[in-house]
Enzyme design. Structure first.
Site, PDB file in Angstrom:
ATOM      1  N   HIS A  41      60.041  44.408  61.084  1.00  0.00           N
ATOM      2  CA  HIS A  41      58.622  44.650  60.834  1.00  0.00           C
ATOM      3  C   HIS A  41      57.923  44.594  62.181  1.00  0.00           C
ATOM      4  O   HIS A  41      58.297  43.807  63.062  1.00  0.00           O
ATOM      5  CB  HIS A  41      58.048  43.583  59.901  1.00  0.00           C
ATOM      6  CG  HIS A  41      56.554  43.627  59.790  1.00  0.00           C
ATOM      7  ND1 HIS A  41      55.895  44.547  58.993  1.00  0.00           N
ATOM      8  CD2 HIS A  41      55.592  42.874  60.394  1.00  0.00           C
ATOM      9  CE1 HIS A  41      54.588  44.349  59.099  1.00  0.00           C
ATOM     10  NE2 HIS A  41      54.371  43.347  59.939  1.00  0.00           N
ATOM     11  N   CYS A 115      55.740  50.300  58.200  1.00  0.00           N
ATOM     12  CA  CYS A 115      54.906  49.641  59.206  1.00  0.00           C
ATOM     13  C   CYS A 115      55.171  50.174  60.613  1.00  0.00           C
ATOM     14  O   CYS A 115      54.251  50.282  61.440  1.00  0.00           O
ATOM     15  CB  CYS A 115      55.130  48.130  59.163  1.00  0.00           C
ATOM     16  SG  CYS A 115      56.858  47.645  59.447  1.00  0.00           S
TER      17      CYS A 115
END
Length: 244
Positions: A41, A115
């Site tokens: 992430h 993301c």
């Protein structure tokens, strides 16, 4: 002018300690030892102490912020300084507002809109280098595999369409030959194969091609072939009497 910082986390929000430990091991092997990448992430920090990223939600924008390096859903790994932006804080806030409208949470996709893709676009608008390739390599590889599979399926549909088209042309030619050539039990037919057999074979091939298919080209019944078969039925029966 201010620094643009990329914060990177190991994705450990599966809800299973065993799965989270497996992801940590994958990232350790494929990123730390081999240098290929892993399951990460990412979030971007620019002006202030907050980082900006993107995630799934049923309604509203998927763009969110939290204190830099402190996202409670993941395990913090490292930060990278990507460069400096010449944009003012006013312009950066304007960009973030625009991205908030363009990136609804419901559009999140693990392979094609995650993301890391958001951070890439934000960095591009800030005028700094995009994310290093290893950050999103696994998702990019998966997306490429999906695209290749889709292209392969499309080519197979095209090939089926071309086979059916070719068989229709051959059937018309054969029907014309059957109407112009008299075949007797003594002389047979050219090549040792009777027109009746050939016509039946092509009929079966065309009928098979006209069955329902996922191809858009073949979804509707082929009326031209149906009419052609009906028109030629007496001709084929006549030739059948000659052969028998």
């Amino acid at each position: 002018m201010t620094e643009v910082i990329l914060h990177i986390y190991d994705v450990t929000n599966s809800g299973s300690e065993k799965t989270n430990n497996t992801i940590l091991q994958i990232n350790k092997i494929f990123k730390d030892r081999i240098g290929l990448g892993g399951i990460f992430h990412s979030a971007v920090q620019v002006y202030g102490n907050d980082e900006w990223s993107f995630g799934y939600c049923e309604q509203g924008s998927g763009v969110f912020s939290c204190p830099s390096g402190q996202n409670p859903m993941y395990t913090y790994r490292e930060k990278l300084v990507l460069g400096k932006t010449n944009l003012t804080i006013f312009k950066v806030n304007q960009i973030l507002r625009e991205l908030s409208r363009e990136w609804p949470g419901s559009s999140y996709d693990l392979l094609s809109k995650n993301c890391n893709h958001f951070c890439d676009e934000l960095c591009d608008k800030l005028g700094v280098p995009k994310l290093p390739g290893w950050v999103n390599r696994f998702a990019n590889a998966g997306d490429t595999a999906v695209e290749i599979a889709g292209n392969t399926a499309f080519r197979l549909k095209q090939a089926k369409t071309e086979i059916v088209s070719a068989s229709k042309v051959a059937y018309r030619y054969l029907a014309g030959m059957a109407s112009n050539v008299a075949v007797t039990p003594e002389n047979g037919s050219p090549g040792g194969t009777t027109p009746r057999f050939q016509a039946t074979w092509f009929k079966n091939l065309i009928a098979a091609g006209d069955k329902p298919s996922t191809s858009a080209v073949l979804d509707q019944p082929n009326q031209e072939v149906i009419l052609l078969q009906q028109a030629d039925a007496p001709l084929l029966r006549q030739n059948s009497h000659r052969i028998s």
